[in-house]
Design a protein around this motif. Structure first.
Motif, PDB file in Angstrom:
ATOM      1  N   LEU A   1       0.806  -1.222   0.000  1.00 58.30           N
ATOM      2  CA  LEU A   1       0.000   0.000   0.000  1.00 58.30           C
ATOM      3  C   LEU A   1       0.841   1.275   0.000  1.00 58.30           C
ATOM      4  N   GLN A   2       2.157   1.132   0.101  1.00 55.84           N
ATOM      5  CA  GLN A   2       3.067   2.288   0.092  1.00 55.84           C
ATOM      6  C   GLN A   2       2.670   3.306   1.170  1.00 55.84           C
ATOM      7  N   SER A   3       2.385   2.798   2.341  1.00 63.75           N
ATOM      8  CA  SER A   3       1.894   3.664   3.413  1.00 63.75           C
ATOM      9  C   SER A   3       2.961   4.639   3.896  1.00 63.75           C
ATOM     10  N   THR A   4       4.218   4.215   3.956  1.00 64.91           N
ATOM     11  CA  THR A   4       5.273   5.126   4.415  1.00 64.91           C
ATOM     12  C   THR A   4       5.426   6.307   3.473  1.00 64.91           C
ATOM     13  N   SER A   5       5.411   6.048   2.175  1.00 66.79           N
ATOM     14  CA  SER A   5       5.541   7.132   1.200  1.00 66.79           C
ATOM     15  C   SER A   5       4.380   8.114   1.319  1.00 66.79           C
ATOM     16  N   LEU A   6       3.170   7.593   1.492  1.00 66.40           N
ATOM     17  CA  LEU A   6       2.015   8.466   1.648  1.00 66.40           C
ATOM     18  C   LEU A   6       2.111   9.297   2.931  1.00 66.40           C
ATOM     19  N   LEU A   7       2.603   8.650   3.998  1.00 68.88           N
ATOM     20  CA  LEU A   7       2.739   9.362   5.265  1.00 68.88           C
ATOM     21  C   LEU A   7       3.737  10.508   5.146  1.00 68.88           C
ATOM     22  N   LEU A   8       4.848  10.254   4.443  1.00 70.53           N
ATOM     23  CA  LEU A   8       5.838  11.311   4.238  1.00 70.53           C
ATOM     24  C   LEU A   8       5.278  12.437   3.378  1.00 70.53           C
ATOM     25  N   GLU A   9       4.461  12.098   2.395  1.00 70.45           N
ATOM     26  CA  GLU A   9       3.844  13.132   1.567  1.00 70.45           C
ATOM     27  C   GLU A   9       2.893  14.010   2.394  1.00 70.45           C
ATOM     28  N   MET A  10       2.228  13.404   3.363  1.00 73.61           N
ATOM     29  CA  MET A  10       1.260  14.152   4.168  1.00 73.61           C
ATOM     30  C   MET A  10       1.940  15.121   5.135  1.00 73.61           C
TER      31      MET A  10
ATOM     32  N   ARG B   1       4.046  12.792  15.025  1.00 73.29           N
ATOM     33  CA  ARG B   1       3.979  11.765  16.064  1.00 73.29           C
ATOM     34  C   ARG B   1       4.261  10.384  15.493  1.00 73.29           C
ATOM     35  N   SER B   2       3.682  10.095  14.344  1.00 74.33           N
ATOM     36  CA  SER B   2       3.864   8.775  13.727  1.00 74.33           C
ATOM     37  C   SER B   2       5.305   8.565  13.274  1.00 74.33           C
ATOM     38  N   LEU B   3       5.907   9.586  12.684  1.00 69.57           N
ATOM     39  CA  LEU B   3       7.280   9.450  12.184  1.00 69.57           C
ATOM     40  C   LEU B   3       8.272   9.293  13.321  1.00 69.57           C
ATOM     41  N   ARG B   4       8.026   9.955  14.431  1.00 67.70           N
ATOM     42  CA  ARG B   4       8.913   9.776  15.585  1.00 67.70           C
ATOM     43  C   ARG B   4       8.860   8.343  16.098  1.00 67.70           C
ATOM     44  N   GLU B   5       7.660   7.801  16.176  1.00 67.28           N
ATOM     45  CA  GLU B   5       7.531   6.406  16.599  1.00 67.28           C
ATOM     46  C   GLU B   5       8.191   5.475  15.589  1.00 67.28           C
ATOM     47  N   LEU B   6       8.015   5.803  14.309  1.00 66.20           N
ATOM     48  CA  LEU B   6       8.584   4.965  13.261  1.00 66.20           C
ATOM     49  C   LEU B   6      10.105   4.997  13.316  1.00 66.20           C
ATOM     50  N   LYS B   7      10.690   6.161  13.541  1.00 66.17           N
ATOM     51  CA  LYS B   7      12.142   6.265  13.661  1.00 66.17           C
ATOM     52  C   LYS B   7      12.656   5.422  14.817  1.00 66.17           C
ATOM     53  N   GLN B   8      11.956   5.534  15.940  1.00 69.84           N
ATOM     54  CA  GLN B   8      12.397   4.799  17.120  1.00 69.84           C
ATOM     55  C   GLN B   8      12.266   3.294  16.909  1.00 69.84           C
ATOM     56  N   ASN B   9      11.219   2.866  16.231  1.00 68.65           N
ATOM     57  CA  ASN B   9      11.005   1.433  16.018  1.00 68.65           C
ATOM     58  C   ASN B   9      11.975   0.839  15.003  1.00 68.65           C
ATOM     59  N   THR B  10      12.404   1.644  14.046  1.00 68.70           N
ATOM     60  CA  THR B  10      13.249   1.095  12.979  1.00 68.70           C
ATOM     61  C   THR B  10      14.732   1.193  13.260  1.00 68.70           C
ATOM     62  N   GLN B  11      15.177   2.257  13.936  1.00 67.96           N
ATOM     63  CA  GLN B  11      16.608   2.436  14.114  1.00 67.96           C
ATOM     64  C   GLN B  11      17.038   2.779  15.520  1.00 67.96           C
ATOM     65  N   GLY B  12      16.112   2.908  16.446  1.00 66.93           N
ATOM     66  CA  GLY B  12      16.514   3.340  17.774  1.00 66.93           C
ATOM     67  C   GLY B  12      16.468   4.851  17.843  1.00 66.93           C
ATOM     68  N   VAL B  13      16.775   5.363  18.983  1.00 63.74           N
ATOM     69  CA  VAL B  13      16.633   6.789  19.207  1.00 63.74           C
ATOM     70  C   VAL B  13      17.673   7.600  18.472  1.00 63.74           C
ATOM     71  N   ASP B  14      18.937   7.054  18.279  1.00 60.29           N
ATOM     72  CA  ASP B  14      20.012   7.886  17.758  1.00 60.29           C
ATOM     73  C   ASP B  14      20.309   7.676  16.283  1.00 60.29           C
ATOM     74  N   MET B  15      19.499   6.961  15.535  1.00 63.10           N
ATOM     75  CA  MET B  15      19.677   6.790  14.089  1.00 63.10           C
ATOM     76  C   MET B  15      21.061   6.247  13.739  1.00 63.10           C
ATOM     77  N   THR B  16      21.494   5.160  14.322  1.00 68.64           N
ATOM     78  CA  THR B  16      22.798   4.564  14.022  1.00 68.64           C
ATOM     79  C   THR B  16      22.741   3.860  12.683  1.00 68.64           C
ATOM     80  N   ASN B  17      23.933   3.425  12.202  1.00 66.08           N
ATOM     81  CA  ASN B  17      24.020   2.733  10.923  1.00 66.08           C
ATOM     82  C   ASN B  17      23.838   1.229  11.074  1.00 66.08           C
ATOM     83  N   GLU B  18      23.549   0.787  12.305  1.00 62.70           N
ATOM     84  CA  GLU B  18      23.357  -0.645  12.527  1.00 62.70           C
ATOM     85  C   GLU B  18      21.951  -0.867  13.068  1.00 62.70           C
ATOM     86  N   PRO B  19      20.962  -0.797  12.206  1.00 61.05           N
ATOM     87  CA  PRO B  19      19.578  -0.964  12.662  1.00 61.05           C
ATOM     88  C   PRO B  19      19.298  -2.393  13.091  1.00 61.05           C
TER      89      PRO B  19
END
Length: 737
Positions: free
Chosen positions: A632-641, A655-673
């Protein structure tokens, strides 16, 4: 702020939207909350700027805005400094010369300025009052043709009448002059002015002022109550209510006696006056609480008897049976009834009752009007006192077919009964609530009142009551009137959301869920929306068994939800998306099946911003499902919104993107997800997309105050005061304010 002030004299007279000036004034008033506002205004030479707004060629709206702002500035911190500076300008002379401006806006602004200046109340203000001959001026303004001018004149009268701890002799003479004119020689405008002035003085709640009002107006007031102009009568009733607050028990009895002698003139007015007396008796500190209760009960009992005479019962034993049930557990209430029976022998009240009953026999319309006025008396008394006789009588009236034909009377009787039951302090009255819900004569407005009482009882009632309530709810959920169906669904939704699940489990049963699912296809869109809200509440707040029952319901398939999400009404789509989100959060059902990329794309571009907010919420859920996200390409649509025009939509995206960042890479956006059911390539692509979003900038764009400040501070000269080529197009900068 400085830019707004400097451009104020230049506001175009071609501006059509009159609210533009109110928006400018509102913005400038916000600045006055600062302790240093006056000093800053003085450094900007604010008085020179405001003088430019007072020129003869100035737009009257600009002039009024400037004068009102100056008045408000006098009340700010260190406003005395500004007041002193005012006397060194042309403003005082303008004030003197424009006491009788032909423009109502300017007259209102003038009075507003004088009222604000009265708080300083120094010798300069006293001299200004004398220069404008304030008693005659206030008289002219009280007789003004503009309601807003009269209201502001009353406010100024209230400020000046009792200044320096004494009544102003000039203004007391003014009020006496107003009242002294023979009633038959007064125009409706003058009558309104008299009543407005008297009401203003009574609202001061000063004993010396109240004594003055009673002395000069107690006797002349009576004809105002019987005036042919309804607005005059209503205003006179407001004054009567205030006067009742300051009379003793003997004064109340004398008032009832006067009304008894005038009952032949207008029975409806007499009853309405009695309702005003009953309403204010509990608030009268000069009447003993017990005496106030007895006087109020005497008048209210008369109202009940009038209702029963106009709409007699088929079988009087029903009243006795209901009354016995109510009083069985309330001995003190039964004793109160004995007191009532001794008080009702008053000759004045008997005269009123008999004469009003005769008036009701003249025509059906007269009977209907009198019944409503009598019900108002009983309703006012029921706000503070319980009577078993009143409760039983109201129940009997609701079952009367003749009463059921009059919607207004049903509403009055029902509201009286509900308030009476609230004060019963016994469990006996509880069983009446389901019976009232099942009474089809009670339409949607009345049902809301019954459901409010039921909602109050839910937290502490028995299981038997909840089951009776569920049966009554199922009876009315199929009502032929859509407003009633909608009201029932809203009640169950509110109960589920605001009460613990164990206390409402027997209310939101499987059978009620079945009814709600069927209501999703109701012909009325409001019912469809309420049904979706109810199902969402059950999924969110219910136990696993009930949530599973909703999600696996045979008549709630993916196609059913898809049809609801694509409804033509925005509020139905909102409710449908709430249900989809609830199912997705609970992880149950076919919620993903009802969605497609095209559906989500259309929802993300919906004209209704609340639909887009809910769409963003659903997209955030979809991003947690890798398969659904890829399809459904939900992430792309969310970024467009994130670029949506509504800050509420952007806030949900943030709010959603902050949760998504934390769930995918942790709080500090490291290169080792840490992969979570997503392969490294997919997660790497998602992280790259998230890196391109400036969350700090997105958050800064969410403050409405920041947007208003930026627009008004940076684009004032170019946009704020300029009218577009289309005179009715408005101004986008101030439209947002």
């Amino acid at each position: 702020m400085r830019g707004v002030l400097e451009q104020l004299p230049l506001m175009s007279g071609k501006i059509v939207d009159g609210t533009r000036h109110e928006k400018v004034l509102s913005y400038m008033r916000l600045y006055l909350s600062s302790d240093s506002a006056v000093e800053q205004l003085m450094s900007w030479n604010v008085l020179d700027t405001l003088v430019l707004c007072l020129q003869p060629q100035s737009d009257m709206r600009v002039t009024a805005t400037a004068v009102r702002f100056l008045g408000d500035a006098l009340r700010a911190h260190n406003g005395e400094v500004l007041w002193t500076a005012v006397h060194a300008t042309q403003i005082v002379e303008w004030i003197v010369d424009n006491t009788d401006s032909p423009h109502a806006l300017v007259r209102v602004a003038w009075l507003h300025f004088m009222r604000q200046a009265s708080y300083i109340n120094d010798s300069a203000f006293t001299m200004l009052l004398d220069r404008v001959d304030y008693p005659r001026l206030l008289l002219r303004r009280l007789l003004d043709s503009s309601y807003f001018v009269v209201a502001e004149a009353c406010a100024l009268l209230g400020r000046l009448f009792y200044a320096n701890n004494s009544i102003d002799p000039k203004l007391s003479a003014l009020v006496e002059q107003l009242v002294a004119r023979p009633f038959h020689m007064q125009t409706s405008a003058r009558k309104a002015a008299v009543l407005a002035a008297v009401e203003t003085l009574l609202l001061l709640k000063n004993s010396e002022v109240q004594q003055f009002v009673h002395r000069v107006f107690a006797q002349p007031m009576e004809p105002y109550l019987y005036d042919n102009d309804r607005l005059v009568r209503d205003r006179a009733l407001d004054v009567l209510e205030l006067m009742v607050l300051d009379v003793d028990a003997q004064g109340v009895c004398e008032l009832v006696a006067v009304l008894a002698r005038r009952v032949d003139m207008n029975a409806n007015v007499v009853l309405r006056c009695l309702a005003a007396v009953v309403k204010q008796l509990p608030n009268n500190k000069r009447v003993d609480e017990g005496e106030a209760q007895r006087l109020g009960q005497m008048i209210a009992t008369m109202g009940v008897e009038l209702l029963l005479r106009i709409h007699p019962a088929v079988d009087g034993s029903d009243v006795d049976q209901i009354e016995t049930q109510i009083t069985s557990s309330d001995v003190d209430i039964a004793e109160t009834q004995d007191v009532e029976s001794t008080l009702i022998t008053s000759s004045d009240v008997d005269r009123i009752q008999s004469q009003v009953a005769k008036a009701a026999q003249q025509s059906p319309s007269a009977a209907s009007t009198i019944a409503c006025e009598a019900a108002r008396i009983v309703r006012e008394h029921s706000q503070t006192s319980f009577s078993a006789h009143t409760a039983s009588s109201m129940c009997l009236l609701l079952s009367n077919p003749r009463v059921q034909q009059h919607t207004q009377l049903v509403q009055l009787v029902l509201s009286t009964l509900l308030q009476t039951l609230r004060l019963a302090h016994s469990r006996t009255h509880v069983q009446m609530v389901p019976q009232l819900i099942s009474t089809f004569a009670i339409r949607a407005p009345g049902l809301r009142g019954v459901f409010d009482l039921a909602h109050e009882l839910l937290g502490s009632c028995t299981t038997e009551f909840v089951r009776s309530l569920e049966h009554a709810v199922r009876t009315r959920i199929v009502d032929v009137e859509w407003e009633a169906r909608d009201t029932v669904l809203e009640f169950v939704t509110r109960a589920v959301r605001e009460h613990a699940w164990p206390s409402v489990e027997q209310l939101a049963t499987r059978q009620v869920v079945d009814d709600a699912v069927r209501a999703l296809t109701d012909a009325e869109e409001y019912v469809r929306a309420s049904a979706a809200h109810l199902l969402a509440a059950v999924v969110e707040r219910g136990d696993e068994e009930r949530a599973w029952y909703v999600s696996e319901h045979s008549h709630l398939t993916g196609s059913d939800l898809a049809r609801l999400v694509a409804d033509s009404e925005a509020f139905v789509k909102r409710a449908a998306l709430d249900l989809v989100h609830a199912l997705g959060t609970r992880g149950t059902g076919m919620w993903v099946e009802c969605l497609s990329y095209r559906t989500l794309y259309d929802l993300a571009d919906d004209p209704d911003f609340e639909v887009r907010v809910r769409c963003a919420r659903v997209l955030a859920l979809l991003t947690q499902n890798s398969a659904a996200d890829a399809e459904l390409q939900s992430t792309s649509l969310l970024l467009e919104m994130c670029r949506d025009s509504s800050r509420y939509v952007r806030a949900e995206c943030l709010r959603s993107l902050r949760e998504l960042k934390q769930n995918t890479q942790g709080v500090d956006m490291t290169n080792e997800p840490e992969p979570k059911r997503v392969d490294v390539g997919e997660q790497s692509s998602l992280c790259e997309k998230l890196k391109k979003v400036d969350l700090a900038q997105l958050e800064a764009s969410l403050s409405a105050e920041h947007l208003y400040q930026e627009a008004l501070d940076t684009q004032v000269a170019r946009e704020l005061m300029r009218e577009q080529s289309d005179a009715n197009a408005g101004n986008n900068i101030l439209d947002c304010y």
